[in-house]
Enzyme design. Structure first.
Site, PDB file in Angstrom:
ATOM      1  N   ARG A  67      -5.677  33.335  -0.418  1.00  0.00           N
ATOM      2  CA  ARG A  67      -4.471  33.248  -1.249  1.00  0.00           C
ATOM      3  C   ARG A  67      -3.924  31.830  -1.418  1.00  0.00           C
ATOM      4  NH1 ARG A  67       0.021  36.753   0.566  1.00  0.00           N
ATOM      5  NH2 ARG A  67      -1.069  37.308   2.476  1.00  0.00           N
TER       6      ARG A  67
ATOM      7  N   ARG B  50       8.867 -20.481  -6.758  1.00  0.00           N
ATOM      8  CA  ARG B  50       9.511 -20.323  -8.052  1.00  0.00           C
ATOM      9  C   ARG B  50       9.269 -21.559  -8.928  1.00  0.00           C
ATOM     10  NH1 ARG B  50      15.431 -20.573  -6.740  1.00  0.00           N
ATOM     11  NH2 ARG B  50      14.934 -19.126  -5.080  1.00  0.00           N
TER      12      ARG B  50
END
Ligand code: UD1
Ligand code: CA
Length: 422
Positions: free
Chosen positions: A15, A410
């Site tokens: 099931r 950066r």
């Protein structure tokens, strides 16, 4: 007392409609079988897992994670009695006790099993069977008692008379047996029943006929033997286990803001005065200290250790990492395979990039005490940010950074004035 266990896990689990064996389905990232094996790990010196359907997958799982467990193949699967009989060749000389249980009942508590085994020992029983009471006992084997209230036998639903079906006391499917005395039954079981199977439950009647001491142990909390046969059962068991865990945590001084919307695995420990905010999902094995704030929307994926006074805020995912006290990761981060010191600030959107998808290698990130990481940084492992290092916002860090230095990748800010004419 010498104790070994047999865990029945050869059944098909039709099931579930799955390519995965039933007992390898998971609740909060731990398999059903894993719950059972963990619960017997302390009390038993060896476990035998009976496998059949999709056996290879279960064998591999057991071998990988459980040193004290061995798998034994049962083909074909001729019933629970036949399943247990598979261990006979391995236990010819064994004289201790055997605890028998099922691989698909993950809610059974370690404490219950300990009490059950102690009861078996204290009463010097040869067979102890666990039972419990259900208002709706459908599908379970019913416990039939004698006039003096001792257990006479167990009758399966499919073999039961209408009168027997009205009995609410059922067989929990958990037994403790004196192996040397009971092992002889396995050559004598007969499949004379509605299902044509060798029933383990027939050992009760046999034991009585041999003059052995058969006893019952009644389990108060019948939810502990909740079995998984379908996806609905799996969801229900997950809910029950979670509810149990949250209750236990709250009883021990943890604030759960919204228990209806918080998921915490059984293997997560949390210290006093920690607050868990809604929509938090903590799966696998984790340890969280005191006075922490976790969530809302935090996700722990296991092997996470968090010390005291730590804040793990919204949309932060943590996996296999250790985070020391007074550290914050407030927003939108991924922390994986990392060791993070104390008084660290992990800015919003920081990611530890631990996985190289070309080599498939996962590497470790070390972040020492007092490191401050600016928002939206990527820390590419393997890498170490030494004590007090400062990472500028928006950086991609691919090399170790020395103590108390500033690192930033950066590109410089350019300002071009009067770019747009008004
Ligand atoms: C069994 C009991 C029943 C009890 C119930 C509790 C018997 C005959 N009946 O019924 O009294 O109330 O458990 O849950 O024992 N398995 C094998 N090999 C087999 C058959 C089964 O390993 O050949 C395993 C299954 O995978 C499962 C467990 O044994 O984990 C129980 O088998 P199942 O067929 O579900 O038994 P029930 O009908 O539930
Ligand atoms: Ca069953």
């Amino acid at each position: 007392m010498e104790l070994k266990t047999i865990i029945l896990a050869a059944g098909k689990g039709t099931r579930m409609k799955s390519e995965t064996p039933k007992v390898l389905h998971k609740i909060m990232d731990k398999t059903l079988l894993g719950y059972v094996l963990d619960n017997v790990n302390e009390i038993a010196d060896e476990s035998f897992v009976i496998v059949g359907h999709q056996a290879e997958q279960v064998e591999e799982y057991v071998k990988k994670g459980y040193k004290k467990a061995k798998t034994i193949l049962q083909t074909p699967q001729l019933g629970t009695g036949h399943a247990v009989s598979m261990v006979c060749p391995y236990l010819e000389e064994y004289t201790g006790q055997i605890l028998i249980l099922c691989g698909d009942t993950p809610l059974i508590r370690e404490k219950t099993l300990k009490e059950f085994v102690e009861y078996h020992q204290k009463t010097e029983s040869d067979i102890t069977v666990m039972s419990t009471i259900f208002d709706n006992p459908t599908n379970y084997g019913r416990i039939i008692r004698e006039n003096d209230n001792s257990i006479k036998c167990i009758v399966e639903e499919k073999d039961a008379t209408v009168e027997q079906k009205s009995i609410k006391e059922v067989n929990a499917g958990i037994y403790c047996i004196n192996w040397a005395k009971i092992k002889h039954v396995f050559t004598q079981l007969k499949p004379n029943n509605a299902q044509g199977e060798y029933y383990l439950t027939d050992i009760i009647e046999w034991g009585k006929s041999q003059g052995l001491k058969v006893n019952g142990y009644i389990l108060d909390d019948n939810t502990e033997i909740y079995g998984i046969n379908s996806r609905q059962n799996l969801a229900e068991a997950t809910r029950m286990m979670n509810k149990r865990k949250l209750t236990e945590l709250m009883e021990n001084g943890v604030t759960i803001v919204d228990p209806s919307n918080t998921w915490i695995s059984e293997d997560t420990e949390i210290g006093k005065d920690t607050i868990i905010y809604p929509s938090t999902y903590l799966e696998g094995k984790n340890k969280i200290g005191s006075n922490c704030k976790i969530g809302p929307f935090a996700h722990f994926r296991g092997d996470v250790e968090v010390a005291d006074n730590v804040k793990i805020g919204n949309y932060v995912e943590v996996k296999k990492s250790k985070i020391s006290s007074n550290t914050n990761a407030g927003h939108l981060s991924y922390i994986g395979d990392s060791e993070v010191g104390s008084h660290v600030n992990i800015g919003a959107g920081t990611i530890t990039a631990n996985f190289n998808p070309i080599t498939n290698v996962k590497s470790k990130t070390t972040i020492k005490d007092n490191v401050k990481i600016g928002s939206n940084s990527v820390i590419v492992a393997p890498v170490c940010l030494d004590e007090g290092a400062n990472i500028g916002a928006g950086s991609v860090i691919t090399k170790d950074i020395k103590s108390w230095s500033l690192a930033l990748t950066r590109s410089p800010l350019k300002i071009i004035e009067n770019w747009i004419k008004h």
